[in-house]
Design an enzyme around this catalytic site. Sequence first.
Site, PDB file in Angstrom:
ATOM      1  N   ALA A   1       0.818  -1.217   0.000  1.00  0.00           N
ATOM      2  CA  ALA A   1       0.000   0.000   0.000  1.00  0.00           C
ATOM      3  C   ALA A   1       0.850   1.265   0.000  1.00  0.00           C
ATOM      4  O   ALA A   1       0.443   2.287  -0.553  1.00  0.00           O
ATOM      5  CB  ALA A   1      -0.939  -0.011   1.205  1.00  0.00           C
ATOM      6  N   THR A   2       2.033   1.224   0.601  1.00  0.00           N
ATOM      7  CA  THR A   2       2.897   2.413   0.607  1.00  0.00           C
ATOM      8  C   THR A   2       3.281   2.804  -0.818  1.00  0.00           C
ATOM      9  O   THR A   2       3.204   3.976  -1.198  1.00  0.00           O
ATOM     10  CB  THR A   2       4.159   2.166   1.456  1.00  0.00           C
ATOM     11  OG1 THR A   2       3.787   2.080   2.828  1.00  0.00           O
ATOM     12  CG2 THR A   2       5.163   3.304   1.294  1.00  0.00           C
TER      13      THR A   2
ATOM     14  N   SER B   1      -3.382  -3.735   0.294  1.00  0.00           N
ATOM     15  CA  SER B   1      -2.225  -4.432   0.860  1.00  0.00           C
ATOM     16  C   SER B   1      -2.554  -5.895   1.094  1.00  0.00           C
ATOM     17  O   SER B   1      -3.669  -6.231   1.489  1.00  0.00           O
ATOM     18  CB  SER B   1      -1.823  -3.767   2.188  1.00  0.00           C
ATOM     19  OG  SER B   1      -0.814  -4.506   2.831  1.00  0.00           O
TER      20      SER B   1
ATOM     21  N   CYS C   1       6.162   6.772  21.434  1.00  0.00           N
ATOM     22  CA  CYS C   1       7.107   6.842  22.556  1.00  0.00           C
ATOM     23  C   CYS C   1       8.425   6.184  22.160  1.00  0.00           C
ATOM     24  O   CYS C   1       8.571   4.970  22.241  1.00  0.00           O
ATOM     25  CB  CYS C   1       6.516   6.160  23.778  1.00  0.00           C
ATOM     26  SG  CYS C   1       5.140   7.060  24.494  1.00  0.00           S
TER      27      CYS C   1
END
Length: 450
Positions: A120-121, A248, A374
Site C-alpha cells: 500500500a505504501t 495491501s 514513545c
Amino acid sequence: MASLLLRQSLTKTKPTAIIRRFSTAAALASPTEYEEPTGITMKGVKIPGRPLYLDMQATTPVDPRVLDSMLPFYLSRYGNPHSRTHLYGWESETAVETSRAQVAALIGASPKEIVFTSGATESNNISVKGVMHFYKEKKRHVITTQTEHKCVLDSCRHLQQEGFEVTYLPVGSDGLIDLDRLRKEIRPDTGLVSIMAVNNEIGVVQPVEEIGKICKEFNVPFHTDAAQALGKIKVDVEKWNVSLMSLSGHKIYGPKGIGALYMRRRPRIRVEPQMNGGGQERGIRSGTVPTPLVVGMGTACELAMKEMEYDEKRIKGLQERLLNGIREKIDGVVVNGSMDRRYVGNLNLSFAYVEGESLLMGLKEVAVSSGSACTSASLEPSYVLRALGVDEDMAHTSIRFGIGRFTTEEEIDKAVELTVKQVEKLREMSPLYEMVKEGIDIKQIQWAQH
C-alpha cells in the site's frame, strides 16, 4: 527434489518443548535461538512465552490456506510470468491473471484495473505523486486529511517541496471529516482528493461514498487508502466513485511484500510511473511480478470474500468482550474515535491516570501497539490522536488492540486480565489517581513551577 529436501528438513526439526495455550499461528513455530526453557529473552526483556498477538492492524498471520496456494510457485511452478516462450512462464502468467481477477472481485472492479505493487505504501506514492506529476500543468492542489497514513502525508509534503499546494483537512473528535468543509476546499486547480477509508490507528470508517459523490460533482479524482478496509468492510469502487485505491496483502492474512493499486479505466485516470524498467503492469509498475506473493494475495482476497461476514460477526463479539471486560473492572477508560462508524477489529483505548510507557512495558505478554510515538528520541503523542483533540496525557496512554480471524476468546480474556492488572498496579502508584478518588478536580489545580 526441492519437495524432498523440504520434507527432510521438516522431519529433522526438534519438537518444541514449550506448549502455549494462548497463541495463534505462533504456537506452531519451532523455538528460536532466543527462546529458553524458562521463557523468552529479547532486546533485554524477559517474558514467560510468546505474547498474545493483538496487533492485527500492523500485520496479520498468513492464513494456512494462503500458504498452501503459494508453495507450488516456490517449489515447482517457479517460472517468470513474463517469459512467453515456455510452460513455466505460461502457468505463472495464468496464476497472476487469476489472482488479479480475485483481487478485482473483492472490490467490484475489472481485472484490467488492478496493478500489482509491493504494498500500500508504493500504491499511495504512485497515486499521490503520480497523478499530480501527470496533471502538473493544470492541477497544483491536493486535499487530504491530518490523520492519513504517514506515507500519504510524506508524499504530500514532497509535493509541497516541488511547489504544489496541499490542504490538510481537520477531523472532529470522532475522527471523521466535515463533508461541507471538503466541499469548500475544492478549487479549480485541485488535482486529487486523498482520504483513507479506515484509519489504521483508531479504526474509524470515513464516509467514503459521500466523499466520492462530492469529488464526482466537481470532477476531481478521488484516491483512498483502503489497506485497512479490504476484506474487513464491504468495498465497492463504483459505489465509492474512487479513481484510485491502495490495497495491501499482509493486512488480510496474505504475505508481506505485495499490494495492489486499483486504477479506474472509465473515466480513465492517468499517473506518471514512479519506477522505470521493463514496462510490466502496463508500464505503471516495472519489475518482475512475484508470482507466489501475487497468488497469496489473490487467495487471501477470495477467502475474505467468502468469510468476511462471518469474520465480522465473530470479531464484533470479541471486541465487545474485550471492551466490556476492561470497563467492568476499571474506570477512566476512553474509546478513541467514533464507535458508530468503526471497523470492529480495531479498539483504541486510553486509560486515565496511567503513565503510557509504563503501561506498555507492563504488557509485554500482549503484543499490542501504542497510539503514542514513545521512542527514546520523542515523547510526543500520536498525531492522529492530537488531530482528534485528545488531551496529551490521555493520548500518551492509548493502546490499540487489533482483533482478527484467528483471535480466540481465551486470548481476549487473558488480555483483559493482564491489562486490568497492569492499570490497577500503575494507578496504585499514581498520586493523581489518589486525588481523583478523594474528589479533587485536578484540572482546577494550579501547579507551581520550580
